[in-house]
Design an enzyme around this catalytic site. Structure first.
Site, PDB file in Angstrom:
ATOM      1  N   CYS A  48      -4.508  -3.167   2.950  1.00 23.91           N
ATOM      2  CA  CYS A  48      -5.259  -2.089   3.613  1.00 23.91           C
ATOM      3  C   CYS A  48      -5.210  -2.358   5.115  1.00 23.91           C
ATOM      4  O   CYS A  48      -5.768  -3.372   5.577  1.00 23.91           O
ATOM      5  CB  CYS A  48      -6.703  -2.055   3.107  1.00 23.91           C
ATOM      6  SG  CYS A  48      -7.727  -0.794   3.892  1.00 23.91           S
ATOM      7  N   GLY A  49      -4.546  -1.491   5.866  1.00 17.89           N
ATOM      8  CA  GLY A  49      -4.361  -1.725   7.299  1.00 17.89           C
ATOM      9  C   GLY A  49      -5.667  -1.680   8.075  1.00 17.89           C
ATOM     10  O   GLY A  49      -5.985  -2.601   8.846  1.00 17.89           O
ATOM     11  N   THR A  50      -6.440  -0.604   7.889  1.00 17.10           N
ATOM     12  CA  THR A  50      -7.723  -0.528   8.604  1.00 17.10           C
ATOM     13  C   THR A  50      -8.670  -1.614   8.098  1.00 17.10           C
ATOM     14  O   THR A  50      -9.490  -2.124   8.867  1.00 17.10           O
ATOM     15  CB  THR A  50      -8.379   0.856   8.404  1.00 17.10           C
ATOM     16  OG1 THR A  50      -8.404   1.167   7.001  1.00 17.10           O
ATOM     17  CG2 THR A  50      -7.633   1.922   9.185  1.00 17.10           C
ATOM     18  N   GLY A  51      -8.512  -2.000   6.825  1.00 18.11           N
ATOM     19  CA  GLY A  51      -9.334  -3.091   6.275  1.00 18.11           C
ATOM     20  C   GLY A  51      -9.003  -4.410   6.944  1.00 18.11           C
ATOM     21  O   GLY A  51      -9.891  -5.225   7.226  1.00 18.11           O
TER      22      GLY A  51
ATOM     23  N   ASN B 197     -12.489   4.993   9.892  1.00 21.31           N
ATOM     24  CA  ASN B 197     -12.973   5.059   8.516  1.00 21.31           C
ATOM     25  C   ASN B 197     -13.891   3.861   8.280  1.00 21.31           C
ATOM     26  O   ASN B 197     -13.822   2.865   8.972  1.00 21.31           O
ATOM     27  CB  ASN B 197     -11.796   5.096   7.530  1.00 21.31           C
ATOM     28  CG  ASN B 197     -10.922   3.851   7.613  1.00 21.31           C
ATOM     29  OD1 ASN B 197     -10.950   3.094   8.590  1.00 21.31           O
ATOM     30  ND2 ASN B 197     -10.142   3.604   6.590  1.00 21.31           N
TER      31      ASN B 197
ATOM     32  N   ASN C 257       0.906  -1.173   0.000  1.00 19.26           N
ATOM     33  CA  ASN C 257       0.000   0.000   0.000  1.00 19.26           C
ATOM     34  C   ASN C 257       0.931   1.206   0.000  1.00 19.26           C
ATOM     35  O   ASN C 257       1.699   1.381   0.948  1.00 19.26           O
ATOM     36  CB  ASN C 257      -0.850  -0.082   1.262  1.00 19.26           C
ATOM     37  CG  ASN C 257      -1.882   1.028   1.412  1.00 19.26           C
ATOM     38  OD1 ASN C 257      -2.414   1.189   2.512  1.00 19.26           O
ATOM     39  ND2 ASN C 257      -2.175   1.790   0.386  1.00 19.26           N
TER      40      ASN C 257
ATOM     41  N   GLY D  30      -4.284   2.768   8.302  1.00 12.58           N
ATOM     42  CA  GLY D  30      -3.486   1.875   9.153  1.00 12.58           C
ATOM     43  C   GLY D  30      -2.075   1.684   8.635  1.00 12.58           C
ATOM     44  O   GLY D  30      -1.095   1.909   9.365  1.00 12.58           O
ATOM     45  N   ASN D  31      -1.946   1.327   7.364  1.00 18.37           N
ATOM     46  CA  ASN D  31      -0.596   1.153   6.801  1.00 18.37           C
ATOM     47  C   ASN D  31       0.147   2.496   6.815  1.00 18.37           C
ATOM     48  O   ASN D  31       1.358   2.547   7.061  1.00 18.37           O
ATOM     49  CB  ASN D  31      -0.683   0.629   5.357  1.00 18.37           C
ATOM     50  CG  ASN D  31      -1.149  -0.813   5.306  1.00 18.37           C
ATOM     51  OD1 ASN D  31      -0.810  -1.619   6.173  1.00 18.37           O
ATOM     52  ND2 ASN D  31      -1.936  -1.151   4.307  1.00 18.37           N
TER      53      ASN D  31
HETATM   54  N1  API Z   1      -9.087   4.289   1.531  1.00 18.80           N
HETATM   55  C1  API Z   1      -9.243   4.513   2.977  1.00 18.80           C
HETATM   56  C2  API Z   1      -8.056   5.332   3.537  1.00 18.80           C
HETATM   57  C3  API Z   1      -6.752   4.541   3.502  1.00 18.80           C
HETATM   58  C4  API Z   1      -6.852   3.278   4.306  1.00 18.80           C
HETATM   59  C5  API Z   1      -5.825   2.187   4.010  1.00 18.80           C
HETATM   60  N2  API Z   1      -4.832   2.484   3.027  1.00 18.80           N
HETATM   61  C6  API Z   1      -5.212   1.672   5.300  1.00 18.80           C
HETATM   62  O1  API Z   1      -4.056   1.210   5.301  1.00 18.80           O
HETATM   63  O2  API Z   1      -5.946   1.666   6.324  1.00 18.80           O
HETATM   64  C7  API Z   1     -10.538   5.287   3.224  1.00 18.80           C
HETATM   65  O3  API Z   1     -10.969   6.012   2.312  1.00 18.80           O
HETATM   66  O4  API Z   1     -11.083   5.161   4.327  1.00 18.80           O
END
Ligand code: API
Length: 287
Positions: A230-233, A170, A13, A76-77
């Site tokens: 995706c960290g939060t994912g 998010n 990411n 998150g990342n």
């Molecule tokens: N696209 C996400 C933000 C980046 C999250 C992702 N890159 C991570 O690592 O959590 C959103 O619109 O909420």
């Protein structure tokens, strides 16, 4: 203006990281979008902007802009790349940092092995907290979680997808699939991202359960499309799986770009995200 930046990634990411402490930045969504563009700019899934904190007891603030130029609550990342950046740039001598984001304070820590562990705060699973409009929907109880039916029109045919809705600051809509490699991410990801029941749009997660401590995950991200991780994912998928009784903490998350690790002790507790943070190159751009 000439803008100095650092190109980084966390499990694939990728980010453009900007020191807005030593550079005066006054950009709008169009400039952020151009900077993130993979042809007309540097190119990245997200832009991370590092500032001094405005609140007492907090070291820094970091702002997150998606590839489409929109500012969002959490990454998150990105929080791991942020820590690697401020340590490597000598902006702090600390290894545990409190940083303010649009959705609250998070606490990343740079480990001896170079990985970063982040206290991402507690998830929210109530529709109002995501935000998700559940009016008129009948949730399908699954363990202590609720699955929500989303009506999609794919190729002219109506179908229903069952998702867990989770906020890590998010919004995320996570579904379980048999095989992430054949999951219809390109077809249904945009439909879920823009689904009318998500007033702020949503990140669409596709989770394959390998065993009780391991999932494979693909995420079609809000404002960026499918990313390699995706960290939060990963946090949202692990929380959904644990609440549904499919997973036990800690959860190894295999994304296309690398491995993340999630720990969560249950409702009301923070989610801990661990993983890599890599600097690829430094650059300067006229923008
Ligand atoms: N696209 C996400 C933000 C980046 C999250 C992702 N890159 C991570 O690592 O959590 C959103 O619109 O909420």
């Amino acid at each position: 203006m000439k803008l100095k930046f650092t190109k980084m990634h966390g499990a694939g990411n990728d980010f453009v990281v900007i020191d807005a402490i030593n550079q005066h930045i006054d950009f709008g969504p169009e400039e952020w979008r151009r900077l993130a563009d993979r042809r007309f700019g540097v190119g990245a899934d997200q832009i991370l902007v590092v500032e001094r904190a405005s609140s007492p007891g907090v070291d820094f603030r970091y702002r997150i802009f998606n590839n489409d130029g929109g500012e969002v609550e959490q990454c998150g990342n990105g929080s791991r790349a942020f820590v690697r950046f401020v340590v490597d740039k000598g902006l702090t001598r600390e290894r545990s940092i409190r940083v303010e984001t649009m959705s609250g304070i998070i606490a990343p820590r740079l480990e001896e092995d170079g990985k970063v562990t982040v206290d991402m705060g507690a998830p929210r699973l109530d529709p109002a907290g995501v935000p998700f409009d559940s009016a008129g929907l009948v949730g399908r109880p699954q363990g202590v979680d609720t699955l929500w039916p989303l009506a999609l029109t794919v190729g002219g045919a109506e179908q229903e997808v069952l998702v867990s809705v989770v906020s890590m600051g998010n919004p995320h809509a996570v579904q379980v699939v048999d095989d992430v490699d054949s999951a219809p991410v390109a077809e249904t990801g945009p439909l879920i991202e823009h689904h009318p029941r998500f007033p702020k749009r949503v990140n669409a997660g596709y989770m394959q359960v390998v065993d009780r401590h391991h999932i494979r995950l693909r995420v079609f991200e809000r404002g960026a499309g499918e990313t390699l991780a995706c960290g939060t994912g990963a946090c949202a998928a692990a929380v959904a799986g644990i609440r549904r009784g499919l997973l036990d903490s800690p959860v190894r998350v295999s994304a296309r770009g690398g491995e993340l690790s999630i720990a969560w002790a249950g409702d009301g507790q923070p989610v801990y995200l661990s993983g890599p943070a890599v600097t690829v190159f430094e650059g300067e751009i006229e923008i």
